[in-house]
Design an enzyme around this catalytic site. Structure first.
Site, PDB file in Angstrom:
ATOM      1  N   LYS A 155       0.854  -1.197   0.000  1.00 54.78           N
ATOM      2  CA  LYS A 155       0.000   0.000   0.000  1.00 54.78           C
ATOM      3  C   LYS A 155       0.879   1.232   0.000  1.00 54.78           C
ATOM      4  O   LYS A 155       1.971   1.207   0.569  1.00 54.78           O
ATOM      5  CB  LYS A 155      -0.880   0.020   1.254  1.00 54.78           C
ATOM      6  CG  LYS A 155      -2.065   0.939   1.125  1.00 54.78           C
ATOM      7  CD  LYS A 155      -3.155   0.268   0.331  1.00 54.78           C
ATOM      8  CE  LYS A 155      -4.449   1.013   0.364  1.00 54.78           C
ATOM      9  NZ  LYS A 155      -5.556   0.103   0.030  1.00 54.78           N
TER      10      LYS A 155
HETATM   11  N1  GLU Z   1      -7.181   0.418  -3.199  1.00 51.49           N
HETATM   12  C1  GLU Z   1      -7.964  -0.754  -3.406  1.00 51.49           C
HETATM   13  C2  GLU Z   1      -7.971  -1.620  -2.160  1.00 51.49           C
HETATM   14  O1  GLU Z   1      -7.787  -1.155  -1.080  1.00 51.49           O
HETATM   15  C3  GLU Z   1      -7.579  -1.500  -4.660  1.00 51.49           C
HETATM   16  C4  GLU Z   1      -6.204  -2.071  -4.676  1.00 51.49           C
HETATM   17  C5  GLU Z   1      -5.813  -2.629  -6.045  1.00 51.49           C
HETATM   18  O2  GLU Z   1      -6.625  -2.652  -6.935  1.00 51.49           O
HETATM   19  O3  GLU Z   1      -4.645  -3.033  -6.149  1.00 51.49           O
HETATM   20  O4  GLU Z   1      -8.240  -2.776  -2.210  1.00 51.49           O
END
Ligand code: GLU
Length: 483
Positions: A114
């Site tokens: 993240k």
């Molecule tokens: N930000 C989204 C999540 O928290 C999507 C992450 C992604 O598609 O890699 O799952």
């Protein structure tokens, strides 16, 4: 231990990362894994902090960003990039851990990561945001923290298609000969290698998750709910991308009634159901729900979390249901469209109250699931359905022609209806295939979680069941690597 979480939480509340750790510890306590392996899975492998300057409005402004890599049992690692003032190391590490478990649960072949940038995007012009994003991306790209086979970001709170397109372009400028450059990031606009259905994916996933819940009578009984989604009273917190799409699909396609919406500047109530498109339009034009003319507006929106309804959908920040309000939550079913909206402490309180929670690592996995499809599309360099669609239509035409011939020989005036022919003859396009893949993913993952919950008396709820399913898979990943 006492780091306050985002939102109004009490002093005794653990931090977000600690909250995720507590849920993890509860789950591994019920598993037969070597202690060393448990610890290896729990810890965040690495967090990169970058501080960089961008010249804006005549002076250099310094920004702080992060990319946390929680688990590399599978690569690339995957997870969004968030733009918000609340971004900090604790938060990205908690979110990266959730990504690991989320990907494992829905069988997306990624580790968890993240990123975040501490910035309020509303304070910048588009060209300024572009300069900031490109610089942040450059810092990550040059360390392979954005890379098609190592680390693939996506949108999250405060970012969207536009930012992903800038990131993809920045990567392509640096790696000019990489034929797979587009797979370095997902959530891109269609014309930059995106996929149909990615923007709606997380909200769509929430809808599919709820539909699957209503196919499980045992789970419905646990939440003291009967019937179908049709007519159910829903309160949604946060009408951002996820909350908006979930509310829109549930009300327009499943007959659910959105009786309350909570936004940053207040709450909107209408027992007969809120028109989500109209409310969203108002928020876009006016910056908030204040003075919305078609329903009652209250200034203290958070109170709506405590209103009576059938389904509560927290779709905003982490920690919004905490020790300060958990006891007053009356919804029998909560589906966590946001990441970490319920603190570990509140989770305990709600479990005691008999509230059923469809947990974040499952409920909002629709986004990363469709990101997976986009990544595969980028690596295969072809749109889903391009080879099969017309061939499928031709074969269906054969069946329809033959049926019509048979029906005619029967001579009793029976015919195939036009609406049947229209639906049956149409070959699946990319959007339909994406939705089908997402629906399947959400159903299968739900079943694995729900089965375990009912099979084992020591598994208290769906969250712990989801963690156990996910951790088992991560453990197998590490074992396969010979760790
Ligand atoms: N930000 C989204 C999540 O928290 C999507 C992450 C992604 O598609 O890699 O799952």
């Amino acid at each position: 231990m006492n780091v306050p979480m985002t939102g109004q939480t009490m002093a005794a509340e653990p931090s977000f990362r600690h909250s995720v750790d507590m849920m993890f510890n509860h789950a591994v306590g019920l598993m037969d894994l070597p202690t060393g392996l448990k610890e290896k899975i729990r810890v965040c492998n690495a967090t990169y902090t970058v501080r960089f300057g961008v010249r804006l409005r005549g002076q250099i402004q310094t920004f702080t960003g992060y990319r946390a890599i929680h688990s590399e049992h599978m690569e690339p690692v995957k997870g969004g990039i968030r733009y918000a003032m609340g971004v900090n190391q604790d938060e990205v590490e908690a979110l990266a851990a959730l990504m690991t478990y989320k990907c494992a649960l829905v069988e997306a072949p990624f580790g968890g990561s993240k990123g975040g940038l501490r910035i309020d995007p509303r304070h910048y012009e588009e060209h300024e945001l572009e300069a900031i994003t490109r610089r942040f991306a450059y810092e990550l790209i040059k360390r392979d923290l954005i890379h098609p086979s190592q680390n693939v970001p996506a949108p999250d709170m405060g970012t969207g298609e536009r930012e992903m397109a800038w990131i993809a372009d920045q990567y392509a400028r640096i790696h000019t000969t990489d034929i797979n450059a587009r797979a370095c990031v997902t959530g891109k606009p269609l014309n930059a290698g995106g996929i149909h259905g990615r923007v709606e994916a997380t909200g769509r996933g929430v809808q599919y998750a709820l539909r699957e819940f209503f196919r499980h009578p045992e789970d419905m009984a646990a939440a003291r709910l009967t019937g179908k989604l049709d007519g159910k009273r829903v309160i949604v917190q946060g009408l951002g991308n996820v909350g908006f799409h979930a509310a829109k699909f549930l009300s327009e396609e499943d007959g659910a009634k959105i009786v309350g919406v909570i936004e940053h500047d207040g709450g909107v109530i209408d027992p007969s159901g809120i028109d989500i498109e109209s409310l969203r339009g108002w928020i876009t034009d006016n910056g908030g729900v204040k003075d919305y003319p078609h329903a009652q507006v209250i200034p203290e929106g958070a109170l709506l979390l405590e209103e009576e309804c059938d389904i509560l959908i927290p779709a905003a920040l982490e920690g919004t249901i905490n020790l300060g309000n958990a006891e007053r939550i009356r919804a029998p079913l909560i589906i966590e469209a946001a990441n970490g909206p319920i603190t570990a402490g509140a989770d305990e309180v709600l479990r005691r109250q008999g509230t059923v929670i469809i947990p974040d690592l499952y409920a909002n996995a629709g986004g990363v699931t469709v990101s997976y499809f986009e990544w595969v599309k980028n690596l295969s360099h072809i749109r889903f359905g391009r080879m099969q669609r017309r061939q499928e239509e031709a074969r269906h035409q054969l069946v329809v022609d033959e049926l019509e011939r048979i029906v005619e020989t029967m001579g009793n005036g029976t015919t195939l209806s036009d609406s049947f022919k229209l639906k049956y003859l149409k070959g699946a396009d990319e959007l339909e295939l994406v939705r089908s893949g997402l629906d399947d993913t959400m159903r299968v993952a739900y079943q694995s979680m729900s089965d375990l919950w009912h099979r084992r008396a020591d598994v208290p709820d769906m969250r712990i069941a989801a963690y156990i399913v996910a951790i088992e898979r991560v453990a197998n990943g590490y074992r396969a690597k010979g760790l």
